[in-house]
Scaffold this active site. Structure first.
Site, PDB file in Angstrom:
ATOM      1  N   ARG A 295       0.824  -1.208   0.000  1.00 14.47           N
ATOM      2  CA  ARG A 295       0.000   0.000   0.000  1.00 14.47           C
ATOM      3  C   ARG A 295       0.857   1.256   0.000  1.00 14.47           C
ATOM      4  NH1 ARG A 295      -4.877  -2.163   4.057  1.00 14.47           N
ATOM      5  NH2 ARG A 295      -6.038  -3.188   2.368  1.00 14.47           N
ATOM      6  N   TYR A 438      -6.127  -0.831  -6.731  1.00 14.78           N
ATOM      7  CA  TYR A 438      -5.589  -2.073  -6.181  1.00 14.78           C
ATOM      8  C   TYR A 438      -4.929  -1.850  -4.822  1.00 14.78           C
ATOM      9  CZ  TYR A 438      -1.311  -0.908  -9.017  1.00 14.78           C
ATOM     10  OH  TYR A 438      -0.235  -0.331  -9.631  1.00 14.78           O
ATOM     11  N   GLU A 439      -4.659  -2.975  -4.155  1.00 15.74           N
ATOM     12  CA  GLU A 439      -4.213  -3.008  -2.756  1.00 15.74           C
ATOM     13  C   GLU A 439      -5.230  -2.352  -1.826  1.00 15.74           C
ATOM     14  OE1 GLU A 439      -1.991  -4.964  -2.205  1.00 15.74           O
ATOM     15  OE2 GLU A 439      -1.204  -5.114  -4.240  1.00 15.74           O
ATOM     16  N   GLY A 440      -6.499  -2.498  -2.170  1.00 13.60           N
ATOM     17  CA  GLY A 440      -7.574  -1.881  -1.403  1.00 13.60           C
ATOM     18  C   GLY A 440      -7.898  -0.531  -1.991  1.00 13.60           C
ATOM     19  N   GLN A 445      -9.261   2.378   2.008  1.00 13.63           N
ATOM     20  CA  GLN A 445      -8.225   3.025   2.820  1.00 13.63           C
ATOM     21  C   GLN A 445      -8.837   4.044   3.772  1.00 13.63           C
ATOM     22  OE1 GLN A 445      -5.181   1.678   2.505  1.00 13.63           O
ATOM     23  NE2 GLN A 445      -6.148   0.439   0.911  1.00 13.63           N
TER      24      GLN A 445
END
Length: 586
Positions: A295, A438-440, A445
């Site tokens: 992230r 991506y990555e949340g 977040q």
């Protein structure tokens, strides 16, 4: 495509004048490290990014990746650049020296990572996820797995991936269905499909180490029943050399809006052999070691795109002659003035510059606390870890949101030319758009920040982060600047304390506004701190440029903070009262 120039002067200012990196290294007992060595690493990393990786960016976007006979081919020159990267030790910068790494501080490696993202985001992605896989294996894997796989990943002889997402299970990993059946020899048989797998297959190395989330037969339901497995593309022989193909492979390459030179694969695991990492049913905690690192690294993608777009727009604005400036003729020997003299173009360029330099400062502050979290005594490590946990969703979301805004402004500065592929600006915007997903997603977040890190936090992440920033404010020497920074930091802290009392619905409704409110406030504090440090800098361009850019940020961009604050406290009814056919009148 505009040429990329590493921002070495800014890194030099941040390391020497702002972070006072020599004192930082001395406090950590790093006797062999200093600002001169840090800048040598940064300069050589910038040279590699500019000379080797950046020239591949546009052609990589044009060529894309190909899948044939179960094998992926990346664009011309990508594999050769990777081999050069590995041979020169860049992949091993952060690795444990016991496994072939160099053990460099994060404050030396993060600038190199930013510059690689500016040069070629698609190319950087594969090396980024390998670094994340190294962290997960280092922290959670058995000694046997470390002995077998870790050095190959640290040195870059092999690469790593992260396999979470399934067609029916994106953010909600409780729906994950990939199965892991235990075998008598201690291995597991992995069966299932994963999508959106970055570098799931490629032609760079002779093995790829997949980190795969799956469920054991007796696993409890939901996220508490997920385990993490190491699944190599090729099984190893008795000498640790890739031998027989494992029962896995790519079935497709995703057709994407951007990062076309990065092979994003659909991966099928058809009874593949894998090994458990960490404890059974604790896979999500193990994977979060990868995800939190990734992230922050994705935040660097946003920062890298911001810098690249700013450089391209600045060069064009200096060269493009168009009309006369409203403040009077600026270039009397030419038929028109360069558009950089137009106030609105200056607004766009300064927005890019303020975001690039402000977000770079945030990233370098994060890197400093990464150093502390890995190298300091236990008490300081715990404090640093709390700061990192709080700042991770801010870095990921705010740096990528401003990355999209900055690349859009880059296109706008170019006018109609910005919309044309040959100039390279539209690729930056297409490439960076994925970083918000991506990555949340950035919405996730924001929920993480306002939920786990604020309203439900019992460990004082807010207070610890406030104290860290207050230290920066305390060191400001100019009285008026210090007073303004104190007021801004205290406004953020008092507001955050009020938000801690939000119920779940109001927290979810205000999450994105709280994250952006926090991002603008913290960048404001950093800009005050940098402007003060720059006033004592030997470089007159840095001294004047930082203070003038700080003035622009405070007067033109920081007011956005108040809009987010107002929306944050407006409640949930303006979001949730509209229902059913009230959305579309059908």
């Amino acid at each position: 495509m505009p040429g990329y120039i590493p921002p070495l002067a800014d890194f030099g200012f941040l390391l020497r004048d702002w972070l006072t990196i020599n004192e930082h290294y001395a406090a950590l007992g790093l006797e062999d490290f200093d600002a001169d060595l840090a800048m040598e690493v940064v300069e050589q990393g910038g040279k590699f990014a500019a000379d080797v990786v950046a020239p591949l960016n546009r052609e990589g976007d044009e060529q894309g990746c190909r899948l044939a006979d179960g094998k992926v081919t990346t664009p011309e020159g990508f594999a050769a650049a990777y081999h050069s990267y590995v041979e020169n030790g860049w992949n091993a910068m952060l690795g444990d020296v016991n496994y072939g790494g160099q053990g460099l501080p994060y404050s030396m490696a993060v600038p190199v990572h930013e510059m690689l993202n500016s040069a070629n985001l698609s190319w950087r992605l594969t090396t980024m996820l390998t670094e994340s896989a190294v962290l997960a294996i280092s922290k959670h894997a058995s000694e046997s797995l470390k002995a077998t796989y870790l050095e190959k990943l640290v040195t870059g002889e092999w690469t790593g991936t992260m396999n979470l997402t399934e067609p029916h299970a994106g953010t909600d990993l409780s729906l994950l269905s990939t199965k892991a059946e235990p075998n008598e020899d201690g291995s597991f048989t992995i069966t299932g499909s994963k999508i959106f797998i970055t570098a799931g297959d490629h032609d760079w190395t002779d093995n790829i180490i997949h980190m795969v989330l799956a469920r054991l037969p007796d696993a409890p339901p939901g996220v508490k029943g997920i385990s993490l497995f190491l699944v190599p593309k090729f099984l190893l022989d008795a000498n640790g050399t890739p031998d027989k193909p494992n029962a896995l492979g790519p079935s497709a390459i995703e057709k994407k809006m951007g990062i076309k030179a990065s092979p994003t694969c659909v991966m099928n695991f058809d009874g593949a052999t894998g090994w458990l990492i960490g404890e059974a049913n604790q896979g999500l905690a193990c994977m979060f070691t990868m995800m939190n690192d990734a992230r922050f690294q994705v935040g660097l993608e946003g920062l890298g795109a911001t810098e690249a777009a700013f450089q391209g727009a600045l060069t064009y604005a200096r060269e493009r002659l168009q009309s006369r400036a409203p403040q009077g003729v600026q270039q009397p020997d030419d038929k028109a003035d360069a558009i950089i003299h137009q106030p609105d173009v200056a607004r766009m360029l300064l927005t890019q510059k303020a975001f690039a330099e402000g977000c770079r400062a945030l990233a370098m502050l994060y890197a400093k606390y990464m150093d502390i979290a890995h190298l300091a005594d236990e008490e300081r490590r715990d404090e640093a870890e709390a700061i990192l946990q709080f700042l991770t969703p801010v870095c990921k979301a705010f740096l990528t949101d401003t990355g999209l805004e900055s690349t859009s402004l880059g296109i706008q500065v170019f006018g109609g030319h910005g919309y044309i592929r040959e100039w390279g600006m539209e690729q930056l915007m297409r490439d960076v758009r994925i970083a918000m997903l991506y990555e949340g997603t950035n919405g996730i977040q924001a929920l993480d920040l306002i939920g786990r890190k604020l309203t439900r936090d019992k460990q004082g992440m807010l207070d610890t982060t406030y104290r860290a920033l207050d230290t920066l404010v305390h060191d400001i020497e100019q009285p008026l600047t210090k007073q303004a920074a104190e007021q801004l930091l205290n406004d953020w802290y008092i507001t955050s304390q009020a938000v801690k009392d939000f119920d779940a619905v109001n927290a979810a409704s205000g999450a994105c506004d709280y994250l952006h409110y926090t991002g603008y406030a913290l960048l404001g504090v950093l800009w005050y701190s940098m402007a003060d440090a720059a006033s004592r800098c030997d470089n007159p361009n840095i001294a004047e440029g930082k203070q003038k850019t700080c003035k622009f940020y405070i007067e033109r961009l920081l007011p956005r903070m108040q809009g987010h604050k107002a929306a944050l406290f407006s409640g949930s009814s303006n979001l949730l009262d509209i229902r059913g056919s009230e959305f579309d009148y059908l």
